[in-house]
Write an enzyme that holds these catalytic residues in place. Structure first.
Site, short mmCIF file in Angstrom:
data_model
loop_
_atom_site.label_atom_id
_atom_site.label_comp_id
_atom_site.label_asym_id
_atom_site.label_seq_id
_atom_site.Cartn_x
_atom_site.Cartn_y
_atom_site.Cartn_z
N LEU A 139 0.83 -1.20 0.00
CA LEU A 139 0.00 0.00 0.00
C LEU A 139 0.87 1.25 0.00
O LEU A 139 1.90 1.28 0.66
CB LEU A 139 -0.90 0.00 1.24
N LEU A 184 -8.33 4.44 6.95
CA LEU A 184 -7.88 3.10 6.60
C LEU A 184 -6.38 3.06 6.31
O LEU A 184 -5.87 3.82 5.49
CB LEU A 184 -8.66 2.59 5.37
N ASP A 185 -5.68 2.15 7.00
CA ASP A 185 -4.26 1.87 6.78
C ASP A 185 -3.38 3.12 6.90
O ASP A 185 -2.33 3.21 6.27
CB ASP A 185 -4.04 1.23 5.39
N ALA A 186 -3.81 4.07 7.72
CA ALA A 186 -3.04 5.30 7.88
C ALA A 186 -2.61 5.52 9.32
O ALA A 186 -2.10 6.58 9.66
CB ALA A 186 -3.87 6.51 7.41
#
Length: 286
Positions: A198, A229-231
């Site tokens: 990512l 999300l994914d941060a």
């Protein structure tokens, strides 16, 4: 002989003179013995970070009174701080979907005594892990998403975690997005693991995308989950070189190897009181 119980102080504050002297002076003034002290100064933001570990033997303040006794020092330096103890066994709730490698690895480390935690419950939106949970002696809850009603399923997940007094949620390849309300209930206490592709290879089948692009590195990232999300703040990462000789299954296999190691290191860091969240970043002490 049983190991000596220690208190662990983690603190962050604006950088200024006298912080270490005040913290160590507090310990010395109460007859304590410091066995580990680590510090870091972020010169860009002018922030100071401290981890201090103290033996409780000989400390003239009871463990239930240490926080109150230290509060004047913390207030003097405008600290954000927390106190942990080495004999505390963090209660972990595992969430997983179909993939089993991270679940099995954490349960094995727990059963072997490598992870000094409690794992009372495993929750999945699929039935796949029921036998494994039974073998490891962990309560299993299969909570599927019925008729697309994700909100109801998540409410059930959160209630099960509350019922088991879960302090740390570990997403061991749980392939569902958590709501902002879920993340807010366990702030900086939800650890997620994912591939490090990512944002280059977002969405489903990341290893297929990576294989088609002929990547030369694969990786894994463990981070605290947030509403974005994914941060969330990163706790641990690792990479492995791959080549044109690796087919798609090779990438998946090597990726799984990285994921279990990185996730285990992140969980260790959290339960050992070695992580401090600072904005979107973390300070992870050795």
């Amino acid at each position: 002989m049983a190991p000596t119980v220690t208190a662990r102080l983690l603190a962050s504050c604006p950088d200024q003179p006298g912080i270490i002297a005040a913290a160590t002076g507090f310990v010395a003034g109460h007859g304590g013995n410091i066995i580990d002290l680590q510090q870091h100064t972020d010169h860009t933001d002018g922030a100071f970070f401290l981890r201090l570990e103290v033996e409780l033997d000989g400390f003239d303040v009871g463990r239930d009174e240490i926080a109150a006794a230290f509060t004047p020092v913390a207030e003097r330096f405008s600290m954000q701080w927390r106190l942990g103890f080495s004999d505390h066994r963090t209660r972990i709730g595992l969430l997983a979907s179909r993939q089993a490698h991270c679940v099995h690895d954490l349960l094995h480390r727990w059963r072997e005594g490598e992870l000094s935690v409690e794992i009372p419950v495993l929750i999945s939106n699929h039935p796949d892990h029921a036998a494994s949970a039974e073998w490891f002696g962990v309560e299993f809850h299969h909570l599927p998403i019925a008729r697309g009603d994700k909100a109801s399923q998540e409410a059930q997940v959160r209630q099960v975690l509350r019922d088991h007094d879960v302090e740390l949620v570990v997403l061991a390849r749980y392939m569902q997005i958590l709501s902002p309300e879920f993340c807010a209930e366990w702030p900086a206490r939800i650890i997620n693991i994912h591939h490090s592709f990512l944002p280059s290879f977002q969405g489903a089948r990341p290893y297929d995308q990576a294989h088609r692009r002929g990547v030369k590195l694969i990786g894994a990232t463990a981070h605290y989950a947030t509403a974005v999300l994914d941060a969330g703040p990163i706790i641990d990462q690792d990479v492995m070189r791959v080549s044109h000789r690796d087919d798609l299954e090779d990438l998946r296999r090597k990726g799984r190897d990285l994921e279990v190691v990185v996730l285990a290191r992140a969980v260790h860091a959290h339960v050992d009181d070695r992580t401090l969240v600072y904005g979107r970043r973390t300070v992870v002490f050795d």
